[in-house]
Design an enzyme around this catalytic site. Structure first.
Site, PDB file in Angstrom:
ATOM      1  N   GLU A  40       0.829  -1.217   0.000  1.00  8.45           N
ATOM      2  CA  GLU A  40       0.000   0.000   0.000  1.00  8.45           C
ATOM      3  C   GLU A  40       0.861   1.262   0.000  1.00  8.45           C
ATOM      4  O   GLU A  40       0.844   2.036   0.958  1.00  8.45           O
ATOM      5  CB  GLU A  40      -0.956   0.007   1.196  1.00  8.45           C
ATOM      6  CG  GLU A  40      -1.993  -1.082   1.132  1.00  8.45           C
ATOM      7  CD  GLU A  40      -3.075  -0.948   2.203  1.00  8.45           C
ATOM      8  OE1 GLU A  40      -2.842  -0.268   3.211  1.00  8.45           O
ATOM      9  OE2 GLU A  40      -4.155  -1.527   2.014  1.00  8.45           O
ATOM     10  N   GLU A  87      -6.309  -8.249  -0.107  1.00  4.60           N
ATOM     11  CA  GLU A  87      -6.690  -8.210   1.305  1.00  4.60           C
ATOM     12  C   GLU A  87      -8.161  -7.851   1.438  1.00  4.60           C
ATOM     13  O   GLU A  87      -8.646  -6.951   0.745  1.00  4.60           O
ATOM     14  CB  GLU A  87      -5.922  -7.113   2.048  1.00  4.60           C
ATOM     15  CG  GLU A  87      -4.446  -7.309   2.190  1.00  4.60           C
ATOM     16  CD  GLU A  87      -3.832  -6.140   2.952  1.00  4.60           C
ATOM     17  OE1 GLU A  87      -4.549  -5.430   3.677  1.00  4.60           O
ATOM     18  OE2 GLU A  87      -2.620  -5.927   2.800  1.00  4.60           O
ATOM     19  N   PHE A  92      -6.968  -6.196  17.384  1.00  2.00           N
ATOM     20  CA  PHE A  92      -8.435  -6.231  17.334  1.00  2.00           C
ATOM     21  C   PHE A  92      -8.959  -6.211  15.902  1.00  2.00           C
ATOM     22  O   PHE A  92     -10.139  -5.988  15.662  1.00  2.00           O
ATOM     23  CB  PHE A  92      -9.027  -5.089  18.167  1.00  2.00           C
ATOM     24  CG  PHE A  92      -8.646  -5.185  19.617  1.00  2.00           C
ATOM     25  CD1 PHE A  92      -8.904  -6.356  20.339  1.00  2.00           C
ATOM     26  CD2 PHE A  92      -7.992  -4.147  20.253  1.00  2.00           C
ATOM     27  CE1 PHE A  92      -8.526  -6.474  21.672  1.00  2.00           C
ATOM     28  CE2 PHE A  92      -7.608  -4.258  21.587  1.00  2.00           C
ATOM     29  CZ  PHE A  92      -7.881  -5.430  22.298  1.00  2.00           C
TER      30      PHE A  92
END
Ligand code: GLA
Length: 655
Positions: free
Chosen positions: A153, A306, A356
């Site tokens: 990215e 992704e 998370f």
């Protein structure tokens, strides 16, 4: 253009980023067991492994990666190997602070996060080339290796001193002389004339509005600098492995990279896609990015590098995917041309900034719903792979999108800050999506002759070549629909005479564009039969049919939508149902059919090759009428005339 088929060979790639350096080696064996169980056939290794591979300047620690590559090979799992250059080790910043980028306020972006590299730093580039060289030499011949993934990215900016030097060199290449630069930037305004190249800086923090052409060139330069970094590493791996394709993963429609330019340097186009599970238009947002990525891949298969199996960690509130949604959105990507369905990341981290963020194996482990759904999806992708991979999509409609137009239109000083280019593009794509019409994307200078309908949501800046392209497209019999704020500026962001290009005004039958009347947030412009939002215009027509007028207010009776022959101009943003109906009508007039007639609103239908994908984005069970008898590749069952789709259900129908 796409070389993905050399890797897929009849299978859909399924897997994701694998970051095993976070785990003890016993876990690797457990990972492999679960990967095989889930049908994972591809992992991306090494994306953030630089500090592990080069713990001290020049040192090499390849043993762990050797063992992993061997383990993957022994397990029949292909490896997309990344160059680790998006996150330099801490020693680099400490020993070579000039490798750290500066923001426009002069603040340093320190190590401790990621992507803290200056694209312009010669030292960074030297270290990046060296580790790339050694990785390619060591693993180029490894049987597990299937593809290269350069960096990750690319998205860094730099306003620092070394970047000032590369910016000047880039400008010298572009303009040759200071006179040419001064003319292009319009520096006669506000006493900005440059008398020496060394006076030129990246557009740093300033007292008041910056020169918009300087800012535009800085965006172009940044995209080019990052591309140089990519090409340098790509060339190294290509030298070692000319037989293997190379990619770098894009962020979806990201503002910083001129992807039309980048894809000419890629063998495989890949993208990372994270629609919000709570967004009622998450599926449409996904479809837009998928259509754009496929188009960037020249229509060929592309790679979903992704996505998230569950929640991400970077929104204000991070929602999980309800049961079935991960499968549905994965099948949507396949329907729209993906031959690879991959995730960030394989196993959810227990430490670090992304603990998370979901993984294919969540904290709940093998028994968790996330992994169980991944396993089900893996089996389905394996079943449909042989019949899907490599097959193309056909679209009669194309939406034009271009980065220079976006950049120039987003400048500080503009008629309305309410106008947000991505939102406008999304609104037009949504109208076509809701009309069940399949769309490609293209650059405005691309050959458009294969399409029945060309849609320009908004291209504030257009080159002369692009304008000629649109004119000759319409002359050749094509239908063009164009939204407001199009054809306003030339390549240097100089406003075209008359406020909008004269050739375009003639094309649409606009004699004079008197004034723009931008609307406040929540304000609307009444039109005959619908409500316009965001924008309205005071136009004087010559030779056009006024199709729909404004009603009431200052613009009462003036044209909101006009048409001259096959060229349409829409001077406001109609509310979604109106834009959908308008586009459905114009498309029908241009001979474009929806994928299927009579589809329920929440069902998306896509034809890929001979297959018909039906995707229910709603939470209610629906039935879809499909003429004839088909075999559903997902269930193996015959279906005749009517297909029932439960909530988030999908069917992949073959004749
Ligand atoms: C990006 C990155 C990944 C990860 C995900 C999280 O796509 O490439 O490394 O940070 O975002 O959503």
């Amino acid at each position: 253009m796409s070389r993905l088929d050399e890797v897929t060979r009849g299978r859909i790639l399924f897997g994701g980023d694998y970051n095993p350096e976070q785990w003890p080696e016993e876990t690797w064996h457990e990972d492999v067991r679960l990967m095989r169980d889930a049908g994972v056939n591809s992992v991306t290794l090494g994306v953030f492994s630089w500090a592990k591979l080069e713990p001290r300047p020049g040192a090499r620690e390849f043993g762990w990666l050797d063992r992993l590559m061997d383990l993957m090979h022994a397990s029949g799992i292909g490896v997309v190997l990344a160059t680790p250059t998006s996150s330099p080790p801490p020693w680099m910043g400490r020993l070579h602070p000039e490798t750290l980028p500066r923001d426009e306020d002069g603040r340093t972006e320190w190590w401790g996060g990621r992507q803290h590299f200056s694209h312009s730093s010669a030292v960074y580039r030297r270290y990046a080339a060296a580790i790339t060289e050694d990785l390619a030499a060591r693993y180029g011949g490894h049987p597990a290796l299937t593809m290269w993934h350069i960096n990750n990215e690319y998205c860094t900016f730099d306003w620092g001193d070394e970047a000032a030097g590369t910016f000047r060199r880039w400008l010298q290449d572009k303009y040759g002389t200071l006179d040419a630069l001064n003319a292009a930037w319009g520096t006669a305004f506000w006493s900005q004339g440059y008398g020496d190249w060394d006076e030129i800086l990246p557009p740093r923090h300033a007292h008041y509005m910056k020169n918009p052409t300087q800012v535009l060139d800085f965006r172009r330069y940044t995209s080019d600098m990052l591309l140089e970094c990519y090409v340098a590493e790509r060339d190294i791996v290509r030298r070692h492995t000319p037989h293997l394709p190379v990619t770098t993963n894009f962020m979806p429609m990201w503002v910083g990279q001129d992807a039309w330019k980048w894809v000419t340097e890629e063998d495989v186009v890949s993208v990372d896609l994270y629609p919000d599970p709570r967004d009622p238009f998450g599926a449409q947002n996904g479809a837009l990015v998928q259509d754009m990525t496929r188009s960037q891949a020249g229509g060929g298969p592309w790679m979903l590098m992704e996505q998230a199996a569950g929640p991400v960690n970077w929104r204000g509130v991070n929602h999980p995917k309800p049961r079935g949604l991960n499968r549905l959105w994965s099948l949507q990507a396949v329907a729209r041309g993906a031959d690879a369905v991959c995730y960030f990341q394989w196993r959810q981290s227990r430490q670090g900034a992304e603990k998370f963020h979901s993984g294919m194996v969540s904290h709940a482990g093998e028994a968790g719903r996330t992994f169980q759904e991944i396993k089900g999806l893996g089996a389905e992708l394996a079943a449909i792979g042989p019949e899907v991979t490599g097959s193309p999509l056909a679209a009669d409609v194309v939406v034009l999108h271009e980065w220079n137009a976006w950049w120039a239109g987003a400048q500080e000083s503009r008629p309305s800050r309410e106008v947000d280019y991505p939102q406008v593009v999304r609104a037009w794509h949504r109208a076509l999506w809701e009309a069940h019409v399949t769309t490609d994307f293209a650059h405005p200078e691309h050959d458009l002759s294969a399409y029945r309908l060309v849609v320009v949501p908004q291209l504030y800046l257009l080159t002369d070549a692009a304008i000629d392209n649109l004119l000759s497209y319409v002359r050749g019999g094509g239908t063009l629909v164009c939204g407001f704020l199009t054809g306003i500026a030339d390549e240097d962001d100089r406003v075209r005479p008359g406020g909008m290009d004269a050739r375009l005004r003639e094309l649409f039958g606009i004699r004079t564009l008197h004034e723009w009347w931008p609307l406040e947030a929540g304000e609307s412009a009444e039109c005959d039969g619908f409500v316009g939002t965001l924008w309205s215009e005071e136009l004087e027509v010559e030779g056009a049919d006024q199709v729909i007028p404004y009603k009431g207010g200052e613009l009462d009776g003036l044209p909101a939508v006009l048409r001259k022959g096959r060229a349409w101009y829409v001077s406001t943003l109609p509310e979604p149902p109106a834009l959908r109906d308008l586009m459905a009508d114009v498309a029908a007039g241009a001979g474009v059919r929806p994928v299927l007639d009579g589809l329920p609103a929440q069902v998306e239908a896509v034809r890929r090759g001979d297959l018909l994908f039906l995707l229910n984005h709603g939470r209610e069970t629906v039935t879809v009428e499909v003429p004839g008898t088909h075999r559903d590749l997902l269930t193996g069952e015959q279906v005749a005339a009517v297909v029932e789709l439960e909530r988030y259900g999908a069917a992949v129908l073959a004749r």
